[in-house]
Design a protein around this motif. Structure first.
Motif, PDB file in Angstrom:
ATOM      1  N   PHE A 114     -62.027 -24.004   1.835  1.00  0.00           N
ATOM      2  CA  PHE A 114     -62.497 -23.299   0.646  1.00  0.00           C
ATOM      3  C   PHE A 114     -63.589 -22.297   1.011  1.00  0.00           C
ATOM      4  CE2 PHE A 114     -65.562 -23.104  -2.939  1.00  0.00           C
ATOM      5  CZ  PHE A 114     -64.763 -22.406  -3.831  1.00  0.00           C
ATOM      6  N   ASP A 115     -64.539 -22.689   1.862  1.00  0.00           N
ATOM      7  CA  ASP A 115     -65.601 -21.779   2.281  1.00  0.00           C
ATOM      8  C   ASP A 115     -65.007 -20.515   2.900  1.00  0.00           C
ATOM      9  OD1 ASP A 115     -68.251 -23.918   2.643  1.00  0.00           O
ATOM     10  OD2 ASP A 115     -66.233 -24.728   2.650  1.00  0.00           O
ATOM     11  N   ALA A 116     -63.982 -20.709   3.739  1.00  0.00           N
ATOM     12  CA  ALA A 116     -63.347 -19.570   4.411  1.00  0.00           C
ATOM     13  C   ALA A 116     -62.605 -18.685   3.415  1.00  0.00           C
ATOM     14  CB  ALA A 116     -62.384 -20.078   5.482  1.00  0.00           C
ATOM     15  N   VAL A 117     -61.938 -19.280   2.432  1.00  0.00           N
ATOM     16  CA  VAL A 117     -61.196 -18.506   1.433  1.00  0.00           C
ATOM     17  C   VAL A 117     -62.150 -17.673   0.580  1.00  0.00           C
ATOM     18  CG1 VAL A 117     -59.789 -18.701  -0.665  1.00  0.00           C
ATOM     19  CG2 VAL A 117     -59.170 -20.013   1.369  1.00  0.00           C
ATOM     20  N   VAL A 118     -63.297 -18.239   0.219  1.00  0.00           N
ATOM     21  CA  VAL A 118     -64.271 -17.482  -0.588  1.00  0.00           C
ATOM     22  C   VAL A 118     -64.700 -16.226   0.161  1.00  0.00           C
ATOM     23  CG1 VAL A 118     -66.590 -17.509  -1.580  1.00  0.00           C
ATOM     24  CG2 VAL A 118     -65.097 -19.504  -1.845  1.00  0.00           C
ATOM     25  N   ARG A 119     -65.018 -16.363   1.439  1.00  0.00           N
ATOM     26  CA  ARG A 119     -65.440 -15.190   2.214  1.00  0.00           C
ATOM     27  C   ARG A 119     -64.291 -14.200   2.371  1.00  0.00           C
ATOM     28  NH1 ARG A 119     -68.810 -18.777   5.466  1.00  0.00           N
ATOM     29  NH2 ARG A 119     -70.961 -18.376   4.831  1.00  0.00           N
ATOM     30  N   TRP A 120     -63.100 -14.723   2.565  1.00  0.00           N
ATOM     31  CA  TRP A 120     -61.919 -13.874   2.764  1.00  0.00           C
ATOM     32  C   TRP A 120     -61.634 -13.007   1.551  1.00  0.00           C
ATOM     33  CZ3 TRP A 120     -56.925 -15.335   0.510  1.00  0.00           C
ATOM     34  CH2 TRP A 120     -55.874 -14.512   0.922  1.00  0.00           C
ATOM     35  N   LEU A 121     -61.916 -13.506   0.348  1.00  0.00           N
ATOM     36  CA  LEU A 121     -61.690 -12.725  -0.876  1.00  0.00           C
ATOM     37  C   LEU A 121     -62.470 -11.420  -0.860  1.00  0.00           C
ATOM     38  CD1 LEU A 121     -61.779 -15.472  -3.665  1.00  0.00           C
ATOM     39  CD2 LEU A 121     -59.778 -14.240  -2.829  1.00  0.00           C
ATOM     40  N   PHE A 122     -63.613 -11.425  -0.196  1.00  0.00           N
ATOM     41  CA  PHE A 122     -64.456 -10.233  -0.163  1.00  0.00           C
ATOM     42  C   PHE A 122     -64.306  -9.452   1.145  1.00  0.00           C
ATOM     43  CE2 PHE A 122     -66.295 -13.019  -3.296  1.00  0.00           C
ATOM     44  CZ  PHE A 122     -66.642 -12.157  -4.323  1.00  0.00           C
ATOM     45  N   ASP A 126     -56.691  -9.978   6.969  1.00  0.00           N
ATOM     46  CA  ASP A 126     -55.318 -10.458   6.793  1.00  0.00           C
ATOM     47  C   ASP A 126     -55.271 -11.900   6.326  1.00  0.00           C
ATOM     48  OD1 ASP A 126     -54.329  -8.026   7.539  1.00  0.00           O
ATOM     49  OD2 ASP A 126     -53.914  -8.587   9.611  1.00  0.00           O
ATOM     50  N   ARG A 127     -56.168 -12.710   6.839  1.00  0.00           N
ATOM     51  CA  ARG A 127     -56.195 -14.121   6.467  1.00  0.00           C
ATOM     52  C   ARG A 127     -57.600 -14.679   6.678  1.00  0.00           C
ATOM     53  NH1 ARG A 127     -52.097 -16.676   7.805  1.00  0.00           N
ATOM     54  NH2 ARG A 127     -50.801 -14.832   8.102  1.00  0.00           N
ATOM     55  N   PRO A 128     -57.917 -15.824   6.077  1.00  0.00           N
ATOM     56  CA  PRO A 128     -59.254 -16.396   6.242  1.00  0.00           C
ATOM     57  C   PRO A 128     -59.554 -16.721   7.708  1.00  0.00           C
ATOM     58  CG  PRO A 128     -58.108 -17.448   4.415  1.00  0.00           C
ATOM     59  CD  PRO A 128     -57.086 -16.614   5.137  1.00  0.00           C
ATOM     60  N   ARG A 129     -60.821 -16.602   8.082  1.00  0.00           N
ATOM     61  CA  ARG A 129     -61.225 -16.911   9.449  1.00  0.00           C
ATOM     62  C   ARG A 129     -61.323 -18.424   9.630  1.00  0.00           C
ATOM     63  NH1 ARG A 129     -66.295 -15.538  10.569  1.00  0.00           N
ATOM     64  NH2 ARG A 129     -66.916 -14.920   8.483  1.00  0.00           N
ATOM     65  N   ASP A 131     -63.070 -19.932  11.815  1.00  0.00           N
ATOM     66  CA  ASP A 131     -64.396 -20.328  12.270  1.00  0.00           C
ATOM     67  C   ASP A 131     -65.484 -20.006  11.244  1.00  0.00           C
ATOM     68  OD1 ASP A 131     -64.212 -17.594  12.411  1.00  0.00           O
ATOM     69  OD2 ASP A 131     -65.242 -17.409  14.342  1.00  0.00           O
ATOM     70  N   ALA A 132     -65.093 -19.825   9.979  1.00  0.00           N
ATOM     71  CA  ALA A 132     -66.067 -19.474   8.948  1.00  0.00           C
ATOM     72  C   ALA A 132     -67.060 -20.613   8.753  1.00  0.00           C
ATOM     73  CB  ALA A 132     -65.359 -19.167   7.630  1.00  0.00           C
ATOM     74  N   SER A 133     -68.331 -20.272   8.649  1.00  0.00           N
ATOM     75  CA  SER A 133     -69.365 -21.284   8.440  1.00  0.00           C
ATOM     76  C   SER A 133     -69.416 -21.672   6.964  1.00  0.00           C
ATOM     77  CB  SER A 133     -70.724 -20.751   8.898  1.00  0.00           C
ATOM     78  OG  SER A 133     -71.050 -19.568   8.188  1.00  0.00           O
ATOM     79  N   ALA A 134     -70.159 -22.727   6.662  1.00  0.00           N
ATOM     80  CA  ALA A 134     -70.254 -23.218   5.293  1.00  0.00           C
ATOM     81  C   ALA A 134     -71.039 -22.253   4.420  1.00  0.00           C
ATOM     82  CB  ALA A 134     -70.931 -24.590   5.287  1.00  0.00           C
ATOM     83  N   LEU A 135     -70.690 -22.211   3.138  1.00  0.00           N
ATOM     84  CA  LEU A 135     -71.449 -21.420   2.178  1.00  0.00           C
ATOM     85  C   LEU A 135     -72.839 -22.023   2.024  1.00  0.00           C
ATOM     86  CD1 LEU A 135     -68.768 -20.909  -0.634  1.00  0.00           C
ATOM     87  CD2 LEU A 135     -69.215 -19.459   1.348  1.00  0.00           C
ATOM     88  N   ARG A 136     -73.856 -21.171   1.963  1.00  0.00           N
ATOM     89  CA  ARG A 136     -75.235 -21.651   1.886  1.00  0.00           C
ATOM     90  C   ARG A 136     -75.899 -21.200   0.597  1.00  0.00           C
ATOM     91  NH1 ARG A 136     -77.516 -23.068   6.858  1.00  0.00           N
ATOM     92  NH2 ARG A 136     -75.859 -23.837   8.235  1.00  0.00           N
ATOM     93  N   ALA A 137     -76.729 -22.089   0.048  1.00  0.00           N
ATOM     94  CA  ALA A 137     -77.502 -21.775  -1.150  1.00  0.00           C
ATOM     95  C   ALA A 137     -78.885 -21.270  -0.739  1.00  0.00           C
ATOM     96  CB  ALA A 137     -77.625 -23.018  -2.025  1.00  0.00           C
ATOM     97  N   THR A 138     -79.727 -20.989  -1.733  1.00  0.00           N
ATOM     98  CA  THR A 138     -81.095 -20.527  -1.478  1.00  0.00           C
ATOM     99  C   THR A 138     -82.076 -21.487  -2.145  1.00  0.00           C
ATOM    100  OG1 THR A 138     -81.166 -19.156  -3.470  1.00  0.00           O
ATOM    101  CG2 THR A 138     -80.300 -18.143  -1.461  1.00  0.00           C
ATOM    102  N   ASP A 139     -83.349 -21.128  -2.101  1.00  0.00           N
ATOM    103  CA  ASP A 139     -84.372 -21.981  -2.704  1.00  0.00           C
ATOM    104  C   ASP A 139     -84.235 -22.070  -4.222  1.00  0.00           C
ATOM    105  OD1 ASP A 139     -85.402 -22.433  -0.231  1.00  0.00           O
ATOM    106  OD2 ASP A 139     -86.979 -20.906  -0.372  1.00  0.00           O
ATOM    107  N   GLY A 140     -83.383 -21.224  -4.810  1.00  0.00           N
ATOM    108  CA  GLY A 140     -83.165 -21.307  -6.246  1.00  0.00           C
ATOM    109  C   GLY A 140     -82.617 -22.651  -6.683  1.00  0.00           C
ATOM    110  N   VAL A 141     -82.033 -23.392  -5.737  1.00  0.00           N
ATOM    111  CA  VAL A 141     -81.502 -24.722  -6.048  1.00  0.00           C
ATOM    112  C   VAL A 141     -82.623 -25.655  -6.491  1.00  0.00           C
ATOM    113  CG1 VAL A 141     -80.443 -26.773  -5.014  1.00  0.00           C
ATOM    114  CG2 VAL A 141     -79.502 -24.511  -4.544  1.00  0.00           C
ATOM    115  N   LEU A 142     -83.798 -25.516  -5.900  1.00  0.00           N
ATOM    116  CA  LEU A 142     -84.931 -26.369  -6.278  1.00  0.00           C
ATOM    117  C   LEU A 142     -85.333 -26.116  -7.720  1.00  0.00           C
ATOM    118  CD1 LEU A 142     -87.090 -25.991  -3.032  1.00  0.00           C
ATOM    119  CD2 LEU A 142     -85.520 -27.850  -3.649  1.00  0.00           C
TER     120      LEU A 142
END
Length: 435
Positions: A114-122, A126-129, A131-142
């Motif tokens: 899923f992380d790779a597909v999200v990046r691939w959409l943008f 040709d296809r999702p990578r 070796d895509a790393s995980a999606l990361r949040a910011t300090d806004g989560v706190l």
């Protein structure tokens, strides 16, 4: 009887007048029983007939049927994200079920698709990578976590998700920058924040873990085995986009007015939290629970259909007359993951019983909503867990649609209303006479 509808309820379900309903009866198209209180109709026979009518040929050109009254589209919008064709769902030319493919048990690949597909959409490669790393949040989560603490303990999924989105927006200084690269970055933070801000029911993995692994303990306290995480990851991929669904249309309309991505997702959430869209899986979950608790199969199914007002929840996806491929993929993944899981296997047995009965009586096949509910039911998730999974996944699609809409003419999705109310002159004249 519990599994009967009144004539008024039947006519409402079919979208016809009482006279038309009785014309169907006289032609032998649908049966009825007469009683002391009038005619009654079998719930599931009505549903089968409703599905048959839905598949009837479109009216010939020149008929006076108003646009949209038969379920046909009111308009067409170009999209290069999702295609539904020949009974399959495709994302940018790749089959969704293949993108969500689950490795055999024992594989070292656990989540991350899923992380790779999200990046691939943008990225539009040709296809999702792989070796895509995980999606990361910011300090806004706190910040979101502190705001969530003010909600009632039993706040529904929609309220929790909307609160998180608003909190993340307030903490993101880039939210008003609608340039493509910025929108891609904001989308990653938004989706990761949606997951990481949710309260945990079990032990949480680190922020470097794939999104599905981080979402799992927010949905259930059940142990996060590799097969379970892969199944959840597959569900996320399968739900990324689905053409111009109601929530996607709401999201695009907001983007057309140049709402920022967080506001776009909030608009999508508003449409998703509805009885005929994202909330369907909760109704399916209730049906499975009722059967598991010993409820009579015929009565509980009929009750579920009557409560929904639109047939048995989780059956009969109108875009897939021969069966929802997303449901087939997710149920197959769930079945594979539950081989050594006695409780999950028992839940699947209940789901199979319900599915076989509904399909035999109505001809309708399971949708992705039923598959989501089965996953939630099998692994001890709350009834609205399916809506959370749906919202996290579809947020990616909404933001991808928004990125496209930002390149179009502003406000192009504002239709012009055709007034059909009383003539103002007549109203004013009537008011003057009254005086």
């Amino acid at each position: 009887m519990a599994d009967r509808l009144t004539a008024a309820q039947t006519a409402a379900r079919l979208g016809v007048r009482a006279e038309t309903l009785y014309a169907y009866v006289s032609r032998g198209l649908i049966s009825r029983e007469r009683g002391a209180h009038g005619s009654t109709f079998d719930v599931l026979e009505v549903e089968r007939f409703a599905l048959t009518r839905r598949r009837s040929p479109a009216p010939r050109p020149g008929t006076d049927r108003a646009p949209g009254t038969d379920g046909s589209p009111l308009g067409v919008i170009d999209t290069d994200i999702a295609l539904i064709e020949d009974g399959e769902l495709w994302y940018r030319g790749l089959e969704a079920s293949q993108l969500a493919g689950i490795p055999l048990t024992g594989s070292t690949t656990v989540g991350g698709r899923f992380d790779a597909v999200v990046r691939w959409l943008f990225e539009r490669t040709d296809r999702p990578r792989s070796d895509a790393s995980a999606l990361r949040a910011t300090d806004g989560v706190l910040t979101a976590g502190r705001v969530l603490a003010a909600l009632p303990p039993q706040a529904p999924a929609f309220s929790v998700l909307l609160t998180i989105v608003a909190s993340l927006a307030a903490a993101d200084p880039e939210r008003f920058d609608l340039a493509g690269a910025t929108v891609a970055r904001v989308t990653e933070r938004l989706i990761a924040g949606l997951v990481d801000a949710l309260p945990a029911k079990g032990s949480r993995p680190g922020s470097e873990a794939p999104l599905a692994a981080r979402l799992w303990p927010r949905l259930t306290a059940a142990p996060a085995t590799a097969d379970r995480v892969r199944t959840l990851d597959a569900a996320l991929v399968l739900l990324v986009d689905h053409d111009m669904a109601a929530s996607t249309m709401a999201a695009r309309a907001a983007a057309s007015a140049r709402a920022h991505p967080y506001a776009v997702v909030a608009a999508g959430l508003g449409a998703l939290d509805s009885a005929l869209h994202g909330a369907v899986s909760a109704s399916c979950h209730q049906l499975l629970r009722d059967v598991a608790d010993g409820g009579d199969l015929a009565s509980t199914t009929a009750d579920a259909a009557r409560r929904s007002g639109s047939g048995v929840p989780g059956f009969g996806q109108m875009r897939y007359p021969d069966g929802d491929p997303r449901a087939k993929a997710l149920l197959g993944a769930l079945r594979s993951a539950a081989r050594e899981d006695r409780e999950a296997s028992a839940a699947l047995g209940i789901a199979d019983t319900v599915s076989a009965y509904v399909t035999e009586r109505t001809g309708a096949l399971p949708s992705i909503d039923f598959a989501l509910a089965t996953m939630a039911f099998a692994w001890g998730m709350s009834p609205d867990a399916g809506e959370t999974v749906f919202a996290v996944a579809r947020s990616a699609g909404w933001c991808a649609h928004a990125a496209d809409e930002y390149t179009r003419t502003p406000l192009r999705l504002r239709p012009t209303g055709r007034y059909v109310g009383p003539d103002p002159a007549d109203v004013q004249h009537s008011g003057s006479n009254a005086r």
